[in-house]
Write a protein that holds these residues in place. Structure first.
Motif, PDB file in Angstrom:
ATOM      1  N   SER A  21       0.834  -1.196   0.000  1.00 14.93           N
ATOM      2  CA  SER A  21       0.000   0.000   0.000  1.00 14.93           C
ATOM      3  C   SER A  21       0.871   1.249   0.000  1.00 14.93           C
ATOM      4  O   SER A  21       2.087   1.180   0.147  1.00 14.93           O
ATOM      5  CB  SER A  21      -0.939  -0.009   1.214  1.00 14.93           C
ATOM      6  OG  SER A  21      -0.194   0.014   2.416  1.00 14.93           O
ATOM      7  N   HIS A  68     -12.497  -1.781  -0.949  1.00 15.98           N
ATOM      8  CA  HIS A  68     -12.138  -0.928   0.187  1.00 15.98           C
ATOM      9  C   HIS A  68     -11.903  -1.832   1.394  1.00 15.98           C
ATOM     10  O   HIS A  68     -12.650  -2.794   1.622  1.00 15.98           O
ATOM     11  CB  HIS A  68     -13.237   0.091   0.487  1.00 15.98           C
ATOM     12  CG  HIS A  68     -12.766   1.256   1.296  1.00 15.98           C
ATOM     13  ND1 HIS A  68     -12.723   1.240   2.674  1.00 15.98           N
ATOM     14  CD2 HIS A  68     -12.285   2.465   0.931  1.00 15.98           C
ATOM     15  CE1 HIS A  68     -12.261   2.390   3.114  1.00 15.98           C
ATOM     16  NE2 HIS A  68     -11.979   3.158   2.073  1.00 15.98           N
ATOM     17  N   THR A  69     -10.864  -1.527   2.142  1.00 19.55           N
ATOM     18  CA  THR A  69     -10.502  -2.403   3.258  1.00 19.55           C
ATOM     19  C   THR A  69     -11.566  -2.448   4.345  1.00 19.55           C
ATOM     20  O   THR A  69     -11.621  -3.409   5.107  1.00 19.55           O
ATOM     21  CB  THR A  69      -9.177  -1.945   3.862  1.00 19.55           C
ATOM     22  OG1 THR A  69      -9.286  -0.562   4.269  1.00 19.55           O
ATOM     23  CG2 THR A  69      -8.041  -2.076   2.855  1.00 19.55           C
ATOM     24  N   SER A  70     -12.397  -1.420   4.426  1.00 14.03           N
ATOM     25  CA  SER A  70     -13.444  -1.431   5.453  1.00 14.03           C
ATOM     26  C   SER A  70     -14.624  -2.316   5.072  1.00 14.03           C
ATOM     27  O   SER A  70     -15.450  -2.643   5.922  1.00 14.03           O
ATOM     28  CB  SER A  70     -13.932  -0.003   5.706  1.00 14.03           C
ATOM     29  OG  SER A  70     -14.508   0.542   4.525  1.00 14.03           O
ATOM     30  N   GLU A 123      -6.496   2.735   1.529  1.00 12.49           N
ATOM     31  CA  GLU A 123      -7.568   1.785   1.832  1.00 12.49           C
ATOM     32  C   GLU A 123      -8.210   1.193   0.587  1.00 12.49           C
ATOM     33  O   GLU A 123      -9.076   0.339   0.696  1.00 12.49           O
ATOM     34  CB  GLU A 123      -8.660   2.481   2.680  1.00 12.49           C
ATOM     35  CG  GLU A 123      -8.149   3.135   3.952  1.00 12.49           C
ATOM     36  CD  GLU A 123      -7.581   2.138   4.939  1.00 12.49           C
ATOM     37  OE1 GLU A 123      -7.949   0.955   4.860  1.00 12.49           O
ATOM     38  OE2 GLU A 123      -6.759   2.543   5.778  1.00 12.49           O
ATOM     39  N   GLU A 124      -7.809   1.610  -0.588  1.00 12.99           N
ATOM     40  CA  GLU A 124      -8.455   1.153  -1.823  1.00 12.99           C
ATOM     41  C   GLU A 124      -7.461   0.366  -2.672  1.00 12.99           C
ATOM     42  O   GLU A 124      -6.293   0.727  -2.780  1.00 12.99           O
ATOM     43  CB  GLU A 124      -8.982   2.349  -2.624  1.00 12.99           C
ATOM     44  CG  GLU A 124      -9.681   1.958  -3.915  1.00 12.99           C
ATOM     45  CD  GLU A 124     -10.115   3.159  -4.722  1.00 12.99           C
ATOM     46  OE1 GLU A 124     -10.098   3.083  -5.960  1.00 12.99           O
ATOM     47  OE2 GLU A 124     -10.467   4.192  -4.096  1.00 12.99           O
TER      48      GLU A 124
END
Length: 666
Positions: free
Chosen positions: A248, A322-324, A307-308
């Motif tokens: 990342s 997206h990690t969420s 996060e993407e």
């Protein structure tokens, strides 16, 4: 008539009525006052006056007294008049000095050129700059500087600069521009299969590698010595080769894309954080599924958003995650061929600022979408960029975001301009490629393009091709190891080349003068020695006045204590020794470790019949004892067959006759 009163900040006082200007008050603000009004005001006040008064008789003693007071208090210099500069004179002086220096430099250049070209003719006349033609200097040089160190303006057009020096300068600039860190090499042994994935974190401290034998390994340059061992190894998806790994933007997460339908995200230490969901393979519309339903081909992180990330798959889609929300994708991008049907993406990438999402498809096209809009219409569509049916293995953007390069499965390398994609700017043919993971990278200065080739028939080593981006000429062809060159990374911070090879090794090329950290740290360390097992002895409490029965002996060295403990069977934990011939307590003798071996070796030896002589005689010597004291057979037949009946001996058979038992029955 109105007079202007002046305030003086130089001597901590102000005069409101005097028409005479005080010292150091040329630039101070003034207050218009009448003399009569000022005098009446001063007379009516009971605080006296500030500064000098208008009385001429008392001015001299007051000035002397004030000067002494200023000297004692330490602010005698506050009221000095500011230094005045004549700017016009300074400009003229600087202009004249610059003209003189330019003339001297021109004359020196003329003398040097004439000395070099002696015998070839005289130089053409050199025009001397006039005052109007000479540019004015913005900043004057100090008079103590030497003329040789002075760097003046460029020589006039009439003066020819020697060609040798100009060519040498251009050659040195080209060398600096195309300087490669390839003087030293460090080899990391990943395994025995092809290294198909490679990634380095932004700080350049850790390296992640993956191969086609399903393994991923973590390497730490700061904690690695010359043993060059990975600190973590795992298998993300058993039975599926690792196609891509990527760090990342902050280096805290690693995306691992294997040949399965689900991508996985790990942290810096190789601990799995989550796994992407798998889609429903029975749905026709790929936008309705929550994940991929076929094998993944590539995956990359967003260059700005940590996060993407983006994945491409052989189900004809690219998906943004997206990690969420690992349970469902964020967006679905469908790749379409020229006829409107779906086509499978083989690789994917972001541009440098993350505004474009690009993928290369197996129909030879390159498609890009604007990240700020809906992913319905294609922003850039390059049709027939490579041959149809060939897997385009590499797609990378330049650092200036104006160009991009593609590495095709049709043995070509192409450079494109994103502002005009009708045709490639340059094309390089004859670059053999047999892996769908072979990539191409730009150099950190954006002036070179690098790719690798696979081994073809008759070749013994893979090659690294370095191509000038502007002139499109091969700067260098470097042989790298005895196998294919698949993955390449040129880290801009380390200035080192990481190459994944087909023999399962990761080769790091570097130059100690140009590179920093990374492999340079590993090469300078020695191998750690294995620590020998040390005997930890319990601390001894010294009691000099204790009774003899409670007093512990004080040992000066542990060696004697160890020798004494070795002799003690309880402290040394000596195993039980084998017992004698009989054995007891479940333990056998030295004859064998098991019961069967004990019986064979002991009981068999005790009743062993020596095979010396005739065995018939050995048996008949027990016949008399058997008749007198029968034990086995005779008591069983004592009642029903007291007289034993033995088989009669058959008469001898003559030659040519068959025995009676074999005669045919009539």
């Amino acid at each position: 008539m109105m007079n202007r009163g002046k305030i003086s900040f130089g001597k901590i006082g102000f005069n409101l009525g005097g028409s005479k200007a005080t010292e150091g008050a040329s630039t101070t603000p003034t207050l218009p006052r009448n003399d009569d009004v000022a005098k009446s005001t001063v007379a009516s006040s009971g605080f006296g006056t500030f500064g000098k008064t208008s009385d001429e008789n008392t001015s001299e003693p007051k000035e002397a007294e004030q000067g002494d007071m200023e000297t004692v208090m330490g602010f005698s210099g506050f009221g000095k008049k500011a230094r005045e500069f004549n700017l016009d004179a300074l400009v003229d002086e600087t202009r004249k000095s610059a003209i003189d220096r330019n003339r001297e430099n021109i004359e020196k250049l003329k003398l040097k050129a004439s000395e070099q070209e002696q015998g070839e003719g005289s130089l053409p006349a050199v025009p001397v700059l006039s005052d109007a033609q000479t540019p004015e200097a913005n900043k004057s040089e100090s008079d103590n500087d030497d003329d040789d160190d002075f760097i003046g303006p460029r020589p006039p057009p009439g003066l020819d600069v020697p060609r040798a020096s100009a060519e040498s300068e251009s050659e040195s600039e080209d060398e600096e521009q195309h300087k490669l860190p390839i003087t030293h090499e460090l080899v990391l042994e990943h395994g025995t299969k092809t290294v198909s994935a490679l990634a380095v974190d932004p700080s350049g401290t850790r390296l992640v590698s993956g191969d086609v034998s399903y393994d991923v390994k973590y390497w730490d340059f700061q904690g690695m010595d010359q043993s060059k061992e990975a600190f973590r190894s795992f298998c993300p998806a058993d039975g599926y080769p690792v196609n891509s790994v990527d760090y990342s933007s902050t280096g805290d997460k690693v995306l691992v894309v294997s040949g399965s339908q689900q991508a996985k995200v790990y942290d810096r230490d190789g601990i799995e954080l989550f796994e992407c969901v798998r889609g429903d393979m029975y749905l026709h519309d790929m936008a309705r599924t929550k994940g991929h339903i076929a094998g993944l081909t590539c995956g990359v992180w967003h260059p700005r958003d940590k996060e993407e990330f983006l994945t491409s798959c052989r189900d004809g889609t690219c998906r943004l995650w997206h990690t969420s929300q690992p349970g469902s994708q964020k967006n679905v991008i469908k790749a379409r061929a020229m006829n409107g049907l779906k086509t499978n993406p083989t690789t994917c990438a972001y541009n440098r600022d993350g505004m474009l999402v690009a993928c290369a498809c197996d129909d030879g096209s390159i498609q890009m979408w604007d990240h700020r809009k809906s992913f319905v219409n294609v922003a850039v569509n390059v049709k027939n960029a490579h041959d149809k049916g060939s897997d385009t293995s590499g797609l990378t953007f330049a650092y200036d975001n104006k160009g991009f390069a593609t590495r095709g499965g049709d043995d070509t390398l192409k450079l494109w301009d994103i502002r005009n994609t009708k045709a490639a700017i340059h094309t390089k043919n004859g670059l053999f490629n047999r892996f769908p993971m072979t990539n191409c990278v730009f150099s950190p200065n954006d002036q070179m393009l690098i790719t690798g080739t696979s081994l073809s028939k008759g070749e013994t080593s893979g090659k690294l091709h370095v191509i000038d981006r502007n002139a499109w000429e091969t700067v260098r062809e470097l042989e790298v190891g005895p196998s294919h060159v698949v993955k390449i990374i040129w880290h801009p911070r380390l200035n080192q080349l990481m190459i994944g090879c087909g023999d399962g090794s990761v080769r790091i090329l570097y130059d100690p003068k140009l590179s920093r950290n990374g492999a340079v740290l590993v090469a300078g360390r020695h191998k750690k020695r294995s620590k020998q097992a040390e005997v930890v002895v319990s601390q001894q409490v010294i009691t000099p006045h204790a009774l003899p029965m409670f007093r512990e002996e004080r040992h000066k060295s542990t060696r004697k204590l160890e020798e004494r403990d070795r002799k003690d069977p309880v402290r040394s934990r000596q195993p039980d020794l084998p017992v004698g011939k009989a054995g007891s307590g479940g333990r056998v003798s030295a004859g064998g470790s098991t019961l069967s071996s004990y019986i064979i070796r002991n009981m068999g030896l005790r009743n062993k019949v020596h095979e010396e002589g005739d065995p018939r005689e050995a048996l008949l010597k027990y016949a008399k004892e058997a008749e007198e004291n029968p034990y086995w057979v005779t008591p069983a037949y004592k009642r029903n067959q007291p007289q034993p009946i033995f088989q009669e001996t058959e008469p001898a058979v003559k030659e040519g006759e068959e025995p009676a038992t074999k005669k045919a029955k009539h």
